[in-house]
Design a protein around this motif. Structure first.
Motif, PDB file in Angstrom:
ATOM      1  N   ARG A 153       0.845  -0.857  -0.464  1.00 34.52           N
ATOM      2  CA  ARG A 153      -0.093   0.603  -0.130  1.00 34.52           C
ATOM      3  C   ARG A 153       0.619   0.992  -0.172  1.00 34.52           C
ATOM      4  O   ARG A 153       0.951   2.167  -0.695  1.00 34.52           O
ATOM      5  N   ASN A 154       1.448   1.003   0.392  1.00 33.81           N
ATOM      6  CA  ASN A 154       2.706   2.476   0.701  1.00 33.81           C
ATOM      7  C   ASN A 154       3.975   2.818  -0.171  1.00 33.81           C
ATOM      8  O   ASN A 154       4.242   4.098  -0.433  1.00 33.81           O
ATOM      9  N   LEU A 155       4.183   1.773  -0.533  1.00 34.87           N
ATOM     10  CA  LEU A 155       5.298   2.246  -1.399  1.00 34.87           C
ATOM     11  C   LEU A 155       4.601   2.756  -2.889  1.00 34.87           C
ATOM     12  O   LEU A 155       5.824   3.579  -3.094  1.00 34.87           O
ATOM     13  N   GLY A 167       9.740  14.968 -10.956  1.00 35.26           N
ATOM     14  CA  GLY A 167       9.489  15.446 -12.305  1.00 35.26           C
ATOM     15  C   GLY A 167      10.385  14.387 -13.287  1.00 35.26           C
ATOM     16  O   GLY A 167      10.903  13.215 -12.632  1.00 35.26           O
ATOM     17  N   ALA A 168      10.365  13.915 -14.311  1.00 35.98           N
ATOM     18  CA  ALA A 168      10.685  13.716 -15.738  1.00 35.98           C
ATOM     19  C   ALA A 168      12.859  13.312 -15.820  1.00 35.98           C
ATOM     20  O   ALA A 168      13.422  11.969 -15.837  1.00 35.98           O
ATOM     21  N   GLN A 169      12.909  14.471 -14.471  1.00 41.49           N
ATOM     22  CA  GLN A 169      14.750  14.160 -15.047  1.00 41.49           C
ATOM     23  C   GLN A 169      15.715  13.861 -14.075  1.00 41.49           C
ATOM     24  O   GLN A 169      16.701  13.300 -14.020  1.00 41.49           O
ATOM     25  N   THR A 170      14.672  13.954 -13.064  1.00 39.39           N
ATOM     26  CA  THR A 170      15.317  13.290 -11.788  1.00 39.39           C
ATOM     27  C   THR A 170      15.221  11.335 -12.392  1.00 39.39           C
ATOM     28  O   THR A 170      14.357  10.492 -12.090  1.00 39.39           O
ATOM     29  N   GLN A 171      16.194  11.256 -11.576  1.00 42.38           N
ATOM     30  CA  GLN A 171      17.082   9.338 -11.875  1.00 42.38           C
ATOM     31  C   GLN A 171      15.990   8.738 -10.256  1.00 42.38           C
ATOM     32  O   GLN A 171      16.343   9.475  -9.026  1.00 42.38           O
ATOM     33  N   ILE A 172      15.260   8.104 -10.301  1.00 41.51           N
ATOM     34  CA  ILE A 172      15.216   7.006  -9.337  1.00 41.51           C
ATOM     35  C   ILE A 172      15.010   6.692  -9.285  1.00 41.51           C
ATOM     36  O   ILE A 172      14.949   5.053 -10.259  1.00 41.51           O
ATOM     37  N   VAL A 173      16.018   5.218  -8.125  1.00 40.45           N
ATOM     38  CA  VAL A 173      16.626   4.033  -7.476  1.00 40.45           C
ATOM     39  C   VAL A 173      16.950   3.760  -6.924  1.00 40.45           C
ATOM     40  O   VAL A 173      16.432   3.555  -5.128  1.00 40.45           O
ATOM     41  N   VAL A 174      15.335   2.662  -6.304  1.00 41.08           N
ATOM     42  CA  VAL A 174      14.684   1.971  -5.372  1.00 41.08           C
ATOM     43  C   VAL A 174      15.568   0.203  -5.213  1.00 41.08           C
ATOM     44  O   VAL A 174      15.526  -0.347  -5.714  1.00 41.08           O
ATOM     45  N   LEU A 175      16.058   0.756  -4.522  1.00 38.10           N
ATOM     46  CA  LEU A 175      16.946  -0.694  -3.726  1.00 38.10           C
ATOM     47  C   LEU A 175      16.117  -2.112  -3.236  1.00 38.10           C
ATOM     48  O   LEU A 175      14.817  -1.663  -1.636  1.00 38.10           O
ATOM     49  N   SER A 208       9.251  -3.965  -6.666  1.00 41.86           N
ATOM     50  CA  SER A 208       9.157  -4.497  -7.733  1.00 41.86           C
ATOM     51  C   SER A 208       8.628  -3.006  -8.567  1.00 41.86           C
ATOM     52  O   SER A 208       8.234  -2.528  -9.761  1.00 41.86           O
ATOM     53  N   TYR A 209       7.190  -3.775  -7.849  1.00 38.42           N
ATOM     54  CA  TYR A 209       5.694  -2.918  -8.497  1.00 38.42           C
ATOM     55  C   TYR A 209       5.523  -1.126  -8.079  1.00 38.42           C
ATOM     56  O   TYR A 209       5.553  -1.003  -8.876  1.00 38.42           O
ATOM     57  N   ALA A 210       6.341  -0.927  -6.831  1.00 40.15           N
ATOM     58  CA  ALA A 210       6.149   0.122  -6.732  1.00 40.15           C
ATOM     59  C   ALA A 210       6.955   1.258  -7.566  1.00 40.15           C
ATOM     60  O   ALA A 210       6.770   2.262  -7.142  1.00 40.15           O
ATOM     61  N   ALA A 211       8.332   0.774  -7.722  1.00 37.14           N
ATOM     62  CA  ALA A 211       9.547   1.382  -8.649  1.00 37.14           C
ATOM     63  C   ALA A 211       8.015   1.940 -10.019  1.00 37.14           C
ATOM     64  O   ALA A 211       9.086   2.606 -10.529  1.00 37.14           O
ATOM     65  N   ALA A 216      10.708   4.159 -11.697  1.00 37.48           N
ATOM     66  CA  ALA A 216      11.949   3.780 -11.061  1.00 37.48           C
ATOM     67  C   ALA A 216      12.539   2.682 -11.579  1.00 37.48           C
ATOM     68  O   ALA A 216      12.075   1.725 -12.313  1.00 37.48           O
ATOM     69  N   LYS A 217      13.657   2.986 -11.157  1.00 37.87           N
ATOM     70  CA  LYS A 217      14.861   0.857 -11.820  1.00 37.87           C
ATOM     71  C   LYS A 217      14.771   0.461 -10.589  1.00 37.87           C
ATOM     72  O   LYS A 217      14.929   1.761  -9.610  1.00 37.87           O
ATOM     73  N   VAL A 218      15.143  -0.403 -10.308  1.00 39.39           N
ATOM     74  CA  VAL A 218      15.496  -1.002  -9.557  1.00 39.39           C
ATOM     75  C   VAL A 218      16.935  -1.912  -9.224  1.00 39.39           C
ATOM     76  O   VAL A 218      17.274  -2.545 -10.301  1.00 39.39           O
ATOM     77  N   ALA A 219      17.680  -1.640  -7.979  1.00 41.01           N
ATOM     78  CA  ALA A 219      18.907  -2.157  -7.559  1.00 41.01           C
ATOM     79  C   ALA A 219      18.563  -3.565  -6.816  1.00 41.01           C
ATOM     80  O   ALA A 219      18.620  -3.409  -6.310  1.00 41.01           O
TER      81      ALA A 219
END
Length: 286
Positions: A153-155, A167-175, A208-211, A216-219
């Motif tokens: 629910r939260n992620l 915004g689209a220009q920011t890279q987001i990586v979720v481990l 993975s679903y939240a990313a 966002a990318k998943v590490a």
């Protein structure tokens, strides 16, 4: 020969110990070169037993060193909170931020104030929702299911809020997470080790679903730690168990946190996903 460890130490739920939050970051006057915002629990805070948090170290420090090679003058702001859950990250969390904000609220305000200058956000959150459910060598399954439901629910709420702010220009990586409870195998409780593998998989699917929800990318830390590799090493330990014993404090101190090698491995998992500044297009030749 199996590495001997005390069962009580291995199976103790060593929660991500709370510590006061701070806007930790390396001093750098070139703010225009961009900002790296680190978020999450004690792994993002660089916690190690007996030493506490190191918000300029851990895997975040390794990722930051790489980012500075790409963006000269980039600065780090680490808002991670040891002990935090996905619910607490959104509201009423363990750490204190300005104006009574949650970690997520503080992050969103910071990212918006940077006006497009946040180059990278890393996030690891969710383990504390479920790790407390392992006690005395047994798993409280209703507790686990409640924790997994909270993460699911939260992620997405967390990742989509970060994407909207950056915004689209920011890279987001979720481990995603390695599985410290594999150490139970070496303590003579292979059933717990096997069950924890299944539960880790469920947690990492939610991550993975939240990313994906936030582009966002998943590490894939789980794979880096060989979490599903049960092949036996010459010392008799399965590969995944040997990785936990070698790269975390779980087998030696009963503590779930990564050691220096573990944090370096996590940083090496994130680093290839972080791209540098876009090069200007080459002029066309007519």
């Amino acid at each position: 020969m199996k590495r001997s460890i005390a069962l009580s130490a291995v199976l103790a739920v060593a929660g991500f110990t709370a510590a006061p939050a701070a806007f930790a970051g390396a001093d750098n006057s070139h703010a225009s070169s961009g900002t790296y915002v680190a978020l999450g629990d004690s792994l993002a805070a660089g916690y190690q037993p007996g030493l506490g948090d190191d918000k300029d170290g851990g895997y975040v420090g390794g990722v930051y060193a790489n980012l500075r090679d790409k963006y000269r003058g980039a600065k780090l702001v680490n808002l991670a909170c040891s002990g935090e859950t996905s619910t607490g990250m959104i509201a009423d969390g363990r750490c204190t931020y300005p104006d009574g904000q949650s970690q997520l609220e503080a992050a969103v305000d910071l990212i918006r104030s940077q006006k497009g200058k946040v180059r990278l956000i890393t996030l690891n959150i969710g383990a504390n929702d479920v790790q407390r459910c392992v006690k005395g060598g047994a798993v409280d399954m209703p507790c686990v299911q409640a924790g997994l439901t909270a993460v699911a629910r939260n992620l997405p709420q967390i990742t989509t809020a970060l994407r909207a702010a950056g915004g689209a220009q920011t890279q987001i990586v979720v481990l995603n997470y390695y599985n410290p409870f594999l150490a139970a195998w070496a303590a003579g409780n292979p059933q717990l080790a096997q069950l924890s593998t299944m539960l880790q998989g469920q947690l990492n699917v939610s991550i993975s679903y939240a990313a994906k929800a936030a582009d966002a990318k998943v590490a894939d830390v789980a794979t880096a730690f060989r979490s599903n590799d049960w092949s036996l090493q010459p010392n008799g330990l399965p590969t995944n168990v040997a990785m936990i014993c070698g790269y975390t404090w779980m087998c030696s101190k009963g503590d779930i946190h990564a050691n220096d090698m573990g944090y370096a491995l996590m940083a090496d998992t994130v680093t290839p996903l972080v791209h540098g500044p876009k090069r200007p297009a080459a002029p066309s030749v007519s």
